[in-house]
Design an enzyme around this catalytic site. Sequence first.
Site, PDB file in Angstrom:
ATOM      1  N   CYS A  88       2.015  -0.510  14.039  1.00  0.00           N
ATOM      2  CA  CYS A  88       1.109   0.402  14.737  1.00  0.00           C
ATOM      3  C   CYS A  88       0.187  -0.382  15.663  1.00  0.00           C
ATOM      4  O   CYS A  88       0.112  -1.609  15.625  1.00  0.00           O
ATOM      5  CB  CYS A  88       0.272   1.184  13.737  1.00  0.00           C
ATOM      6  SG  CYS A  88       1.220   2.336  12.709  1.00  0.00           S
ATOM      7  N   HIS A 114      -4.122   4.262  15.880  1.00  0.00           N
ATOM      8  CA  HIS A 114      -4.962   4.774  14.788  1.00  0.00           C
ATOM      9  C   HIS A 114      -6.165   3.873  14.540  1.00  0.00           C
ATOM     10  O   HIS A 114      -6.226   2.719  14.987  1.00  0.00           O
ATOM     11  CB  HIS A 114      -4.151   4.968  13.497  1.00  0.00           C
ATOM     12  CG  HIS A 114      -3.649   3.711  12.867  1.00  0.00           C
ATOM     13  ND1 HIS A 114      -4.459   2.779  12.269  1.00  0.00           N
ATOM     14  CD2 HIS A 114      -2.380   3.244  12.710  1.00  0.00           C
ATOM     15  CE1 HIS A 114      -3.738   1.794  11.771  1.00  0.00           C
ATOM     16  NE2 HIS A 114      -2.460   2.040  12.038  1.00  0.00           N
ATOM     17  N   SER A 161       9.848   6.195  13.799  1.00  0.00           N
ATOM     18  CA  SER A 161       9.866   5.156  12.767  1.00  0.00           C
ATOM     19  C   SER A 161       8.473   4.855  12.215  1.00  0.00           C
ATOM     20  O   SER A 161       8.347   4.084  11.255  1.00  0.00           O
ATOM     21  CB  SER A 161      10.509   3.873  13.310  1.00  0.00           C
ATOM     22  OG  SER A 161       9.813   3.385  14.438  1.00  0.00           O
ATOM     23  N   GLY A 162       7.440   5.445  12.810  1.00  0.00           N
ATOM     24  CA  GLY A 162       6.128   5.372  12.186  1.00  0.00           C
ATOM     25  C   GLY A 162       5.079   4.563  12.905  1.00  0.00           C
ATOM     26  O   GLY A 162       4.157   4.057  12.256  1.00  0.00           O
ATOM     27  N   TYR A 218       0.840  -1.186   0.000  1.00  0.00           N
ATOM     28  CA  TYR A 218       0.000   0.000   0.000  1.00  0.00           C
ATOM     29  C   TYR A 218       0.882   1.245   0.000  1.00  0.00           C
ATOM     30  O   TYR A 218       2.014   1.223   0.496  1.00  0.00           O
ATOM     31  CB  TYR A 218      -0.962   0.026   1.188  1.00  0.00           C
ATOM     32  CG  TYR A 218      -0.298   0.029   2.544  1.00  0.00           C
ATOM     33  CD1 TYR A 218      -0.093   1.218   3.235  1.00  0.00           C
ATOM     34  CD2 TYR A 218       0.107  -1.156   3.156  1.00  0.00           C
ATOM     35  CE1 TYR A 218       0.507   1.230   4.475  1.00  0.00           C
ATOM     36  CE2 TYR A 218       0.705  -1.154   4.401  1.00  0.00           C
ATOM     37  CZ  TYR A 218       0.900   0.032   5.056  1.00  0.00           C
ATOM     38  OH  TYR A 218       1.492   0.043   6.291  1.00  0.00           O
ATOM     39  N   ASN A 238      -3.527  -0.991  16.130  1.00  0.00           N
ATOM     40  CA  ASN A 238      -4.828  -0.862  15.465  1.00  0.00           C
ATOM     41  C   ASN A 238      -5.936  -0.782  16.503  1.00  0.00           C
ATOM     42  O   ASN A 238      -6.017  -1.631  17.411  1.00  0.00           O
ATOM     43  CB  ASN A 238      -5.090  -2.075  14.566  1.00  0.00           C
ATOM     44  CG  ASN A 238      -4.255  -2.090  13.299  1.00  0.00           C
ATOM     45  OD1 ASN A 238      -4.445  -2.953  12.445  1.00  0.00           O
ATOM     46  ND2 ASN A 238      -3.317  -1.166  13.161  1.00  0.00           N
TER      47      ASN A 238
END
Length: 385
Positions: free
Chosen positions: A294, A276, A271-272, A257, A296
């Site tokens: 992340c 979220h 680093s991200g 993606y 979720n």
Amino acid sequence: MKTVANSGAQVSITPADGSKNVKTTRGVSVTVAHGKIMNVSVTAGRAHAGGTLQGQTAWHTVWPLHPATSYTVTVTARGTDGKTSTATSTFKTQRPAGTFTASTILGHQTYGVGIPIMINFSQAVDPRFRAGIEKAISITSSKPVVGAWYWDGGQTLDFRTRNYWPQHTNVSFDAHFNGAQIAPGVFGAANLSQSFTIGKSLIGVTNTRTHRTQIYWGNKRYQTWTDSSGAPGRDTANGTYLTIEKANPTLMSGPGYKNLPVYWSVRFTWSGNYYHSAPWSLGEQGFVNVSHGCVNLSPAHAQWYYERASPGDPITVTGSPVAGTWDDGYTQWFLTWKQLLRGSATHQAVEAGPTGSTLVDPGMLPATASGSRLHGSRAHNSRAG
């Protein structure tokens, strides 16, 4: 040194009248024998240098003097014979070979209870001068706190509290860097000040094994949410992080993606990694880790968190097989209290309150409640589980 005897009161001023190339860190000292100090004035044009009185017979400036500046000291003293005398001294401080600047990323806004004071220097601070830099900074807090300075390399100085800031605290700091020295011949030419507010406490604790996130809101456990964190090989690393920024949406890219709009995103690592919204993984949340790193959350939970999040809100990740990486985000809460103190040039604690701050012996402090999620991070929280 200048000494004036006048019918009893003997006033001594250092630096002496006519001195040149005076070290800015030396300051001004005044002593009186056979009498007491009535008033001391240290001026450079319209600027005044503040000082503290020690008893009634000694006085010294608090902060560094400005470089390449002419000062006039005027002292009024009263002798034991009841007579008043005045002494003066005029001198000039040394001219620097170079200057440095300092800055902070903090603004006049609301932050979370974990936020440190972060100061960046335009060049590395020589270890010989780091203690002096720490001593040149005063912190004011509307509610009393204890913390310590920590050098993250040579150009970054952080102040972290021992426990999280009390919620709804007003904080300010004044870095008296005009005249402070960071290397031979290199001095500051400007001070640095900032004020900010600590908001309502918001703390998240994510367990990658149980697939649950506990939310503490206003110093009380609010809810437990199901989640899905990093899949094996892309594990969300352990550690107590702080929120950095947020966006709705954030464009994310990864395997398969590119520039995908992800809503209600609150970042906690460079680093991200984010808290979220992830409607695509609702079936896995609470059961298995499937993300790229992340955490979720359901759209409703992510939105609730996003709408209340400020930079500096603590997010602790536990249960991961992967250790957290220092400086991947605001990682000051990876440190234990002892590690924090070792990173200070003075190795002393800082007590701050409504009237300012002082350095204190850490051994004189009362016990801390930092083991509680509501008050601070647990020791060695960044280690792999």
